[in-house]
Design an enzyme around this catalytic site. Structure first.
Site, PDB file in Angstrom:
ATOM      1  N   LYS A  76       4.345  -1.032   4.371  1.00 25.83           N
ATOM      2  CA  LYS A  76       4.045  -1.683   3.097  1.00 25.83           C
ATOM      3  C   LYS A  76       5.039  -1.160   2.074  1.00 25.83           C
ATOM      4  CE  LYS A  76       0.124  -2.425  -0.122  1.00 25.83           C
ATOM      5  NZ  LYS A  76      -1.299  -2.128  -0.390  1.00 25.83           N
ATOM      6  N   SER A 151      -4.313  -6.250  -1.206  1.00 26.10           N
ATOM      7  CA  SER A 151      -2.912  -6.320  -1.561  1.00 26.10           C
ATOM      8  C   SER A 151      -1.952  -6.159  -0.381  1.00 26.10           C
ATOM      9  CB  SER A 151      -2.593  -5.231  -2.595  1.00 26.10           C
ATOM     10  OG  SER A 151      -2.763  -3.942  -2.039  1.00 26.10           O
ATOM     11  N   SER A 175      -7.807  -3.170   0.083  1.00 25.55           N
ATOM     12  CA  SER A 175      -6.510  -3.762   0.422  1.00 25.55           C
ATOM     13  C   SER A 175      -6.031  -3.595   1.856  1.00 25.55           C
ATOM     14  CB  SER A 175      -5.435  -3.230  -0.512  1.00 25.55           C
ATOM     15  OG  SER A 175      -5.512  -3.920  -1.720  1.00 25.55           O
TER      16      SER A 175
END
Ligand code: GLN
Length: 504
Positions: A76, A151, A175
């Site tokens: 990420k 997210s 997330s």
């Protein structure tokens, strides 16, 4: 092989059936073909990846390989990666090249994993749909007109689309779990403090926790073995002996007590999600688990408490982006104050600015007691609810998300509607508890549904054991997004086959 999970890839590498360079090349080609449609990756650097892969192949040849040596993964874009761009999904950091590696990145590099690139995300991890990214939304591999969740939308979409067998992610209020649920993959948020936050760009520090997204409980365990562990550079990193998170993967569910929180099964989840989650609970029961109803009386307060605490911490954490030290700086300005204002107005998107405003407000003199302090009290009550529940059961089960993946644009103009996407995931963050999501069915539109498991502190291995027992008895985690193979084939990818049958 490209469809295999992390564990299966690692075993094939160890047996010399495939080289890391071959795997890396094949996955980079798949990313080339699928990423223009999905937008899961913000950056790739094939040369760096291939150099890492060649080094991994040498390590395997020397007989010095570990359990992750040579397997490709991706991070990420919230994790600092030395020499690579690290954007956190924001214009503020669009050209920022990290000067050092996050602890998690260091650990995975040391284990020999190959980094394929950096994954798209909501700006500063604020969002539930990946639509707040400066780099554009990620599309759901199951249906490109839908969001992947957020997210960590890039991480979940990349794993679901078989661009990478596993990815790192972070979870402040859901997330990891919510995008895992919406993309039909598995994700684990560990106990707060198990994974170091060093080099993980801060959103709300008392809630942020890194963790893995992968295809199975076994793969999550493999990844967490490398990601977890004490790090003196993070003052909240816990000093505990190293654990092997694979130790309970063969767990027998007989006698395991699973609590079903009444508040999780009340009105709120859509009917298709309810059908899938209740079927999963029935299956756990068939496997020997002892399921019982439990009460979390303060659950309804978790969303309002979170949306005071998280913005408060974010407003403080994000004050460092001032145009002076690093990141974006406005090009024209009158004086220092004007430079700050223009830089922050240009560098942050609407959702981030909204959170900074809310956070600054709830921390301001005169409102601090009414909002921030009150939210902290509620947080304590929620932790107490879980403590009482875990006196009666070993772990909790329920839905991860109230609905399957929603359409792009459907909630982006209504922040409250968007915040409700996290109604089931936020409470474990407030209490610092470990929680995970695993695929448990297909709902409306043939879209994936996630089952959420919440455990007591440090019960990751056991939770993974329960997830693994479920995955031995079901095949939801092996389903491949329909149409993906066709889309890849249309893009000229002969290697993208439908579901591999190898169990990983
Ligand atoms: N969707 C929640 C938020 O916007 C949670 C995000 C997260 O876990 N990083 O704050």
């Amino acid at each position: 092989m490209m469809d295999a999970g992390l564990g299966a890839m690692a075993r094939a590498l160890g047996r010399g059936e495939v080289s890391s360079v071959e795997l890396t090349r094949a996955l980079l080609a798949r990313i080339d073909q699928l990423n223009p449609g999905l937008n899961a990756f913000i950056s790739i650097d094939p040369e760096l990846s291939l150099a890492q892969a060649a080094a991994a192949d040498q390590r395997i040849a020397r007989g010095a390989a570990g359990p992750l040596t040579g397997v490709p993964i991706a991070h990420k874009d919230i994790f600092m990666t030395r020499g690579r761009r690290t954007t956190c999904g924001s214009r503020m950091l669009a050209d920022f090249v990290a000067p050092y590696d996050a602890h998690v990145v260091e650990q995975l590099d040391a284990a020999g994993a190959v980094t394929l690139g950096k994954l798209n995300m909501d700006e500063f991890a604020m969002g539930s749909s990946n639509e707040t990214s400066h780099f554009g939304p990620v599309r759901n591999p199951w249906d490109p007109s839908r969001v992947p969740g957020g997210s960590s939308g890039g991480s979940a979409a990349a794993v679901a689309a078989r661009m990478v067998p596993a990815a790192t992610a972070t979870d402040t209020g859901g997330s990891i779990r919510q995008p895992a649920a919406l993309c039909g993959v598995s994700g684990l948020k560990p106990t707060y403090g198990v994974v170091s936050r060093h080099g993980m760009i801060a959103y709300a520090s008392s809630l942020d926790q890194g963790g893995p997204i992968a295809r199975s409980a076994e793969d999550l365990a493999l990844l967490l073995n490398a990601m977890g562990g004490h790090d003196p550079r993070d003052s909240t990193s816990l000093e505990r002996p190293a654990e092997d998170y694979r130790r309970d993967l063969a767990l027998d569910l007989k006698g395991v007590r699973i609590g079903l929180p009444r508040q999780y099964f009340a009105d709120g989840m859509s009917p298709d999600v309810r059908v899938a989650v209740e079927a999963a609970v029935a299956q756990l029961q068939q496997l020997g688990a002892d399921c019982r109803e439990v009460d979390l009386p303060n659950m309804a307060l978790s969303l309002p408490a979170y949306y005071v605490i998280a913005p408060a911490e974010a407003s403080s954490n994000l004050s460092r982006y001032d145009g002076v030290r690093y990141g974006h700086r406005a090009s024209g300005y009158r004086d220092l104050l004007d430079m700050y204002q223009r830089t922050r107005a240009e560098g942050f998107g609407a959702e981030v600015r909204r959170r900074i405003l809310v956070g600054t407000f709830v921390l301001s003199h005169g409102y601090y007691d009414a909002y921030y302090l009150q939210a902290q009290r509620v947080r304590r009550l929620i932790a107490e609810d879980f403590r009482a529940a875990f006196a009666q059961c070993d772990l909790l089960a329920g839905p991860t998300s109230p609905s399957v993946a929603f359409a792009l644009g459907e909630r982006s103009t209504d922040p409250l509607q968007m915040y409700l996407s996290d109604i089931y995931t936020i409470a474990p963050n407030l209490a610092g508890l470990p929680a995970m999501s695993i695929p448990c069915g297909l709902g409306d539109g043939g879209l994936p549904v996630g089952l959420q498991l919440v455990g007591n502190y440090f019960s990751e291995a056991r939770m993974l054991g329960v997830a693994s027992a479920y995955q031995r008895a079901s095949d939801w985690h092996l389903r491949v997004p329909q149409g993906l193979a066709t889309r890849a084939a249309e893009a000229g990818d002969g290697a993208a086959q439908p579901a591999a049958t190898e169990r990983n």
